[in-house]
Design an enzyme around this catalytic site. Structure first.
Site, PDB file in Angstrom:
ATOM      1  N   HIS A 159      34.610  33.005  31.365  1.00 15.91           N
ATOM      2  CA  HIS A 159      33.323  32.847  32.048  1.00 15.91           C
ATOM      3  C   HIS A 159      32.179  33.079  31.078  1.00 15.91           C
ATOM      4  O   HIS A 159      31.714  34.207  30.913  1.00 15.91           O
ATOM      5  CB  HIS A 159      33.260  33.851  33.212  1.00 15.91           C
ATOM      6  CG  HIS A 159      32.252  33.497  34.260  1.00 15.91           C
ATOM      7  ND1 HIS A 159      32.397  32.433  35.127  1.00 15.91           N
ATOM      8  CD2 HIS A 159      31.066  34.090  34.608  1.00 15.91           C
ATOM      9  CE1 HIS A 159      31.378  32.385  35.959  1.00 15.91           C
ATOM     10  NE2 HIS A 159      30.546  33.376  35.662  1.00 15.91           N
ATOM     11  N   ARG A 196      29.879  27.462  40.558  1.00 17.30           N
ATOM     12  CA  ARG A 196      29.186  28.729  40.613  1.00 17.30           C
ATOM     13  C   ARG A 196      28.981  29.242  42.040  1.00 17.30           C
ATOM     14  O   ARG A 196      29.314  30.387  42.346  1.00 17.30           O
ATOM     15  CB  ARG A 196      27.826  28.595  39.917  1.00 17.30           C
ATOM     16  CG  ARG A 196      27.101  29.912  39.736  1.00 17.30           C
ATOM     17  CD  ARG A 196      25.806  29.730  38.959  1.00 17.30           C
ATOM     18  NE  ARG A 196      26.023  29.148  37.636  1.00 17.30           N
ATOM     19  CZ  ARG A 196      25.049  28.870  36.787  1.00 17.30           C
ATOM     20  NH1 ARG A 196      23.792  29.105  37.142  1.00 17.30           N
ATOM     21  NH2 ARG A 196      25.327  28.351  35.603  1.00 17.30           N
ATOM     22  N   TYR A 232      30.848  53.372  32.502  1.00 16.04           N
ATOM     23  CA  TYR A 232      31.188  54.605  33.201  1.00 16.04           C
ATOM     24  C   TYR A 232      32.226  54.386  34.316  1.00 16.04           C
ATOM     25  O   TYR A 232      32.994  55.286  34.614  1.00 16.04           O
ATOM     26  CB  TYR A 232      29.941  55.235  33.821  1.00 16.04           C
ATOM     27  CG  TYR A 232      28.897  55.638  32.812  1.00 16.04           C
ATOM     28  CD1 TYR A 232      29.192  56.557  31.808  1.00 16.04           C
ATOM     29  CD2 TYR A 232      27.623  55.093  32.871  1.00 16.04           C
ATOM     30  CE1 TYR A 232      28.230  56.929  30.883  1.00 16.04           C
ATOM     31  CE2 TYR A 232      26.650  55.456  31.952  1.00 16.04           C
ATOM     32  CZ  TYR A 232      26.964  56.373  30.957  1.00 16.04           C
ATOM     33  OH  TYR A 232      26.016  56.735  30.044  1.00 16.04           O
TER      34      TYR A 232
END
Length: 825
Positions: A83, A37, A127
């Protein structure tokens, strides 16, 4: 430990130590956070989430030359396939990869609102749209050729790469920051061109040190620009893995007119929030911790950052600037902690370690790619060998096939009759009839020959280390040519401890030399000893072939040196900022000290201690134009320079001199003419003007010097020719004229003397220092030079070879003589 009543249980129910279980579980968790990570891999410089984003885009075909895809589509693929974490975490990582103020070279090409340097959040993923940047494509190049290992994804349904076969040294290029369990990483971004230069050097010098590589990697190169103050902190960071450098924003002082000034911030330190910075400045003004500010506004737009701080009348800008550095994030520190994962273990790495691991990764990738290509080429060559045999025996092949009952019989017959393999026989049976034409036959043979060359090359890569390194070198060169950009962050090695460096530097006499090709240096005056007239001189300065000394100044360490360029701009430095060099040193190129544009170079220079209100600068051009401007108009010089004079395209700036309104000027020309007129005849003008005519030149003539004359002084004019002749003439022999005349003779020039190169005012007790094209310097007393009339050719001052000539000279005031005079008085 388990209670006594539970001890001695059977194997079916073993006792477990709580302490050991917690230790084991926490260790596993720690390693998972570190490797899975927070800490990047040293090879591709990526954390798992970034690697999975890039691989998912690659699988989607979401490359730089295809249409954008919704960010939500990419995020969905990442969390669904590779993931298994929250979509906001993945989207936040993707957004940062697209921000040009976060990444030195972004890996995602975003379309839409991806946040701002003010801390504004990106629009929702439904968007925005995204695709891989062109550079990101280099991370996945050749991944289909078994160049890296793959592992199962979280549910064993797919395969994902353990590392990307990147051509880009990304760990240093874009840097990395992360906090794991018990450790952290913080690596700044760097310049790609500098990194590749260092990698190429490391390829040829494997035993070099991190200090050796610092000659190529000057320091961090932040996407937000600014200035990085490096020194021992940077050296410590690159040699040990931990260190710190100071960052400062870029600002300048602008004149608003009527005696008012503004401080304009155009770049801020890396990772500083602009809105927070502006709010902090406003708070400091409100609390009166910073005085002298009348207005603060943010005028930033899509073209860049512009924070304007208006100052009150009479406020000294430097005081406000120092306060901004002291109390705000305009000056920040970046702490290096170059931690990365190496062979599944976190390690603190030096600069050389990181580059060496990257080169080893490239070496492994190229070897695996070559093996893949070799295997494929050999398989294809094997088939082509069979087709070639078939075409050479086409009649027999056709007959064999026609006589066979089934395809399997035909394959077996071909194998037996022509000693072919199963693959070759099948290829013959699959061959279309059009391949039987002569043209197709030639194409097949040409393909076969090309394959044999490729096979030979692939084998040479695997067998010869030099060839392998050559492939790595070629790929790095191509990467630099395609993607390298100019450095954005300025590197400064000055100490920011708050001590004024001038307090540590004696205000000693020095000589500044600037060559025509732009090499500048500072040399102590004591290196030049006095000699007799007519001497051959000592070696003065080393220049390369075709170069010569353009300016030769005698000054002191604490004065300003003003450098004027062919574009009419003025740059300002303290004399002590110019690197010191020995008498024979070449010096440093001026481009390392000044932000010169392409095709911009220094043509004139001048030294002053301060910018007096009652003094002016007089500009003199080769074609006899003069312009007078008050010095106070040049007080505020931006780091990028200011406009000093408007020089016409057909003219060249020759000289800039310090004058008072009561002074006079003598313009001297190459052909031996001079004109003396009052400085007041040239009215004071603004900085961006061209001036008025000072002398009407004769055909082929040009101005070589402008000599300042103080009224009522009893000095002589010393004129020097290119072939080493010179003379002193009384100033009284030069009558005062009106500006714009043709002038009178000041020295009779002949082929023996050569053209005039300049003139200066001297006294009998002055010393003259001269520089020749043979790079020799001679110092002689002015009293040794004969005093004669104007229309004479003078005497020889310096002996030179037949092709030698004088390139510069200046006056040296002997301080011991001045002190002796004071004692006599």
């Amino acid at each position: 430990m388990a209670p006594a009543s539970l001890r001695g249980r059977s194997v079916e129910n073993p006792t477990i130590s709580i302490e050991q279980e917690i230790q084991r579980s926490y260790l596993e968790y720690s390693l998972s956070v570190i490797i899975g990570r927070a800490i990047p891999d040293v090879r591709d410089g990526l954390k798992p989430v970034h690697r999975r984003i890039m691989y998912a885009q690659h699988e989607l075909g979401n490359t730089y030359n295809r249409a954008y895809k919704k960010s939500a589509r990419v995020v969905g693929d990442v969390i669904g396939k590779y993931h298994p974490h929250g979509d906001s975490a993945v989207y936040d990582a993707l957004v940062r990869m697209a921000q040009d103020f976060s990444m030195r070279d972004p890996l995602v090409d975003g379309q839409g609102n991806f946040g701002s340097i003010d801390g504004d959040s990106a629009a929702a993923m439904r968007y925005t749209e995204a695709r891989m940047s062109r550079l990101a494509g280099e991370f996945l190049s050749d991944i289909e050729k078994n160049t890296v290992d793959f592992r199962p994804n979280y549910d064993n349904s797919l395969q994902e790469p353990e590392v990307l076969p990147t051509k880009v040294p990304n760990l240093l290029l874009n840097g990395s920051a992360g906090i794991a369990v018990g450790m952290a990483t913080n690596i700044p971004p760097h310049n790609l061109g500098e990194l590749i230069d260092a990698l190429l050097y490391l390829l040829d010098h494997s035993s070099c040190s991190s200090r050796d590589l610092m000659q190529f990697i000057k320091g961090p190169d932040f996407p937000t620009g600014g200035v990085a103050y490096v020194g021992e902190g940077l050296t410590e960071a690159y040699t040990t893995g931990r260190g710190s450098v100071k960052m400062r924003g870029t600002l300048s002082v602008e004149d608003r007119g009527k005696g008012l000034e503004s401080i304009v911030i155009t770049e801020i330190p890396y990772a500083v929030n602009k809105s927070t910075l502006v709010e902090k400045i406003a708070l400091l003004v409100h609390e009166r911790r910073i005085e002298g500010i009348s207005d603060l506004r943010d005028e930033s737009d899509r073209r860049g950052i512009r924070i304007v701080i208006d100052l009150k009348r009479g406020t000294i800008p430097d005081i406000v600037i120092n306060a901004l550095y002291k109390y705000t994030a305009l000056e920040s520190s970046f702490g290096f902690n170059m931690m990365a994962v190496v062979d599944n273990r976190p390690q603190l790495l030096t600069l050389k370690d990181i580059l060496a691991h990257f080169l080893e990764h490239r070496r492994e990738v190229i070897i695996r790619r070559t093996r893949f290509d070799l295997k494929k080429a050999e398989a294809r060559a094997h088939i082509l060998e069979g087709l070639r045999i078939a075409l050479d025996n086409i009649d027999a092949v056709v007959k064999t096939i026609r006589s066979s009952k089934t395809a399997q019989d035909a394959k077996q017959a071909l194998m037996e009759q022509f000693e072919l393999s199963d693959v070759q026989s099948q290829a013959i049976l699959d061959m279309r009839l059009q391949r039987l034409t002569n043209m197709e036959h030639e194409k097949l043979l040409e393909e076969y020959r090309e394959l044999l060359k490729k096979i030979e090359f692939f084998k040479s890569i695997l067998e010869n280390e030099d060839v392998l390194l050559g492939v790595i070198r070629d790929e790095l060169d191509a990467l630099k040519k395609t993607y390298a950009t100019q450095r954005r962050t300025v590197i400064d090695d000055h100490d920011l401890s708050g001590i004024d460096i001038e307090d540590l530097i004696p205000d000693a006499d020095v000589v500044i030399t600037l060559s025509e090709r732009g090499y500048i240096k500072r040399t102590a005056m004591e290196n030049y000893s006095a000699q007799k007239r007519g001497g051959k001189g000592i070696f003065g300065v080393h220049t390369s072939d075709g170069d010569f000394i353009l300016n030769f100044l005698v000054t002191t360490n604490h004065q300003y040196i003003l450098l004027f360029t062919n574009r009419g701009k003025m740059h300002r430095l303290k004399v002590h900022q110019i690197p010191e060099g020995s008498r024979t040193a070449k010096g440093m190129h001026i481009a390392n000290l000044l932000p010169l544009d392409k095709d911009e170079y220094v043509v004139a220079s001048l030294t002053v201690r301060d910018f007096a209100a009652d003094r002016s600068f007089l500009f003199v051009t080769r074609k006899g134009m003069v312009k007078r401007t008050h010095q106070e108009m040049y007080t505020n010089c931006r780091s990028t320079g200011i406009i000093a004079v408007n020089v016409r395209e057909s003219d060249d700036l020759l000289q800039v001199v310090d004058v008072g309104r009561e002074d006079e000027i003598v313009l001297v020309t190459q052909h031996g003419y001079a004109i003396r007129f009052s400085v007041a005849d040239a009215r004071a003008m603004g900085r961006g003007t061209a001036g008025v005519k000072g002398i009407a030149l004769r055909s082929g003539d040009r101005v070589v010097a402008g000599v300042v004359v103080t009224p009522d002084e009893h000095k002589d004019i010393l004129t020097v020719s290119e072939k080493g002749y010179g003379k002193r003439s009384s100033l009284d022999l030069y009558r005062l004229q009106t500006r714009g005349g043709k002038g009178i003779i000041t020295m009779r020039t002949t082929p023996k003397t050569g053209s005039l190169i300049g003139a200066i005012m001297v006294e009998k007790d002055d010393d003259i220092i001269m520089l020749t094209s043979e790079n020799k310097v001679i110092r002689i007393g002015a009293g040794e030079i004969r005093k004669v009339g104007r229309a004479t050719q003078g005497v020889r001052l310096v002996s030179m070879a037949d092709d030698g000539h004088v390139v510069g000279f200046d006056i040296v005031r002997d301080k011991q003589i001045d002190e002796a005079r004071k004692n006599e008085d």
